[in-house]
Design an enzyme around this catalytic site. Sequence first.
Site, PDB file in Angstrom:
ATOM      1  N   ARG A  59       0.837  -1.208   0.000  1.00 55.27           N
ATOM      2  CA  ARG A  59       0.000   0.000   0.000  1.00 55.27           C
ATOM      3  C   ARG A  59       0.871   1.257   0.000  1.00 55.27           C
ATOM      4  O   ARG A  59       0.518   2.266  -0.620  1.00 55.27           O
ATOM      5  CB  ARG A  59      -0.952   0.006   1.199  1.00 55.27           C
ATOM      6  N   HIS A 109       5.194  25.392  -5.064  1.00 52.46           N
ATOM      7  CA  HIS A 109       4.298  24.252  -5.225  1.00 52.46           C
ATOM      8  C   HIS A 109       4.797  23.158  -6.174  1.00 52.46           C
ATOM      9  O   HIS A 109       4.663  21.978  -5.866  1.00 52.46           O
ATOM     10  CB  HIS A 109       2.904  24.726  -5.678  1.00 52.46           C
ATOM     11  N   LYS A 154      -2.675   7.221   1.345  1.00 60.11           N
ATOM     12  CA  LYS A 154      -2.420   7.400   2.778  1.00 60.11           C
ATOM     13  C   LYS A 154      -1.460   8.579   2.947  1.00 60.11           C
ATOM     14  O   LYS A 154      -0.258   8.409   3.187  1.00 60.11           O
ATOM     15  CB  LYS A 154      -1.861   6.103   3.388  1.00 60.11           C
TER      16      LYS A 154
HETATM   17  N1  PLP Z   1      -9.255   4.894   7.159  1.00 59.50           N
HETATM   18  C1  PLP Z   1      -8.449   5.878   7.573  1.00 59.50           C
HETATM   19  C2  PLP Z   1      -8.803   7.289   7.204  1.00 59.50           C
HETATM   20  C3  PLP Z   1      -7.300   5.600   8.320  1.00 59.50           C
HETATM   21  O1  PLP Z   1      -6.488   6.588   8.718  1.00 59.50           O
HETATM   22  C4  PLP Z   1      -7.007   4.252   8.664  1.00 59.50           C
HETATM   23  C5  PLP Z   1      -5.811   3.885   9.434  1.00 59.50           C
HETATM   24  O2  PLP Z   1      -5.111   4.674   9.941  1.00 59.50           O
HETATM   25  C6  PLP Z   1      -7.885   3.260   8.228  1.00 59.50           C
HETATM   26  C7  PLP Z   1      -8.989   3.612   7.474  1.00 59.50           C
HETATM   27  C8  PLP Z   1      -7.618   1.817   8.550  1.00 59.50           C
HETATM   28  O3  PLP Z   1      -6.574   1.308   7.772  1.00 59.50           O
HETATM   29  P1  PLP Z   1      -5.666   0.103   8.272  1.00 59.50           P
HETATM   30  O4  PLP Z   1      -6.604  -1.021   8.590  1.00 59.50           O
HETATM   31  O5  PLP Z   1      -4.796  -0.195   7.120  1.00 59.50           O
HETATM   32  O6  PLP Z   1      -4.930   0.572   9.481  1.00 59.50           O
END
Ligand code: PLP
Length: 303
Positions: A59, A109, A154
Site C-alpha cells: 500500500r 508548489h 495514505k
Molecule cells: N481509514 C483511515 C482514514 C485511516 O487513517 C485508517 C488507518 O489509519 C484506516 C482507514 C484503517 O486502515 P488500516 O486497517 O490499514 O490501518
Amino acid sequence: MEWQESTCYLNGEWIPLADARIPVLDRGFIFGDGVYEVVPVDTIDGSRAPFHARQHYQRLQRSLDGVRIENPFSIDTWLDMTARMIDMHPWPRQLVYVQVTRGVAKRDHPFPAGVKPTVFMNTAPWPEIPAEQIENGVPVVTHADERWLHCDIKSTSLLGNVLMKQYAIDHGASETVMLRDGFLTEGSSTNTMIVAGGNLIAPRKSVQILPGITYDAAIDIARSHGVAVELRPVPEAELRAADEVWLSSSGREVIAITSIDGRPVGPGRPGPLYRQMIEWFRQAKRADAAHWQAERRARKLAA
Ligand code: PLP
C-alpha cells in the site's frame, strides 16, 4: 524503555529519536507532501511479528505512486528495516510508523527537481486494545465527509481527519463516521462496515476511502468462514438500521460500534458476528505471525 528513548531511522541513519532533525523546508512540514504507513506488531506464541507487513508496504508503494514520489526501497528492504526496528525495541506490542516525504526544497508548489525523499521510520509501544471496548463496543458520531477525493492515498495531509477525530472527542464519542452524499465512507482513522441479515457489507474501495489492511483482513476472514460479503454503497439509512456496525484499523483491529449519534446499534451490544470475528481475527494473526517467522528464517538463510 520509554518511547522517548527509542531509536529511529532517518535518511540512512539509525539514531536516537531525540536527536532526529529535519530541515524546516521539508515539504512534509510545509505542504503535507508525503505519505505514511502504520504497521502493528504483536507478540504471538512468544515471538513478535507485524501483521500483514507486506500488504502495508504494497500500500505504501501505491500511495507513493499516487503522489509520484519514488519509493526509496524495495518491499523486502522495508520488511528488513521493520524487523530491525522491532528487534531494537523491547516492547511486546509496537506500532511501526513509516513516512516518506518529497524532500527538502525552496518553498514552491511544483515538484522540485533532483530532490531526495525524506525517509523516516520509528516505533512506539502499542497499548492493549481496551477489553472494555471489545466487550461493550464504542459510541460514534456522524459528520459530513469534507475531505478531498484522494482518501485512498495514505497521505500525511491529515487535517480533515484530525478535525473529525477531534469532533468525536468533543462529542464524547470514540470515532466520527463520515457520510458523503448520503452514503457511508469511513471513520476519521478507521474503516466502517455493517452487518445486516448475516451479511458483512462494506463500501467498496474507491477514492473515498482508505483501502484498509484490516478492512481487507476482516473481509477475507469473513469470506473464508462462509460469511457472504457485499462490497457496495451503504446508504445512511442502512447504516443506522444495521444489526451490527464495526470499525477497523491496524491500531484498533475490529471494534463493534454500539451507538451512532446516541442511538443504539441493534440492541446496543456487540453482535454475534462480531464475537465470531474477533476469534477468527486472533486465529488469522497467529497464522500471519507464523508466516512472517518462516519468511524471516528463509531470508536469513539466503543472506
Ligand atoms: N481509514 C483511515 C482514514 C485511516 O487513517 C485508517 C488507518 O489509519 C484506516 C482507514 C484503517 O486502515 P488500516 O486497517 O490499514 O490501518
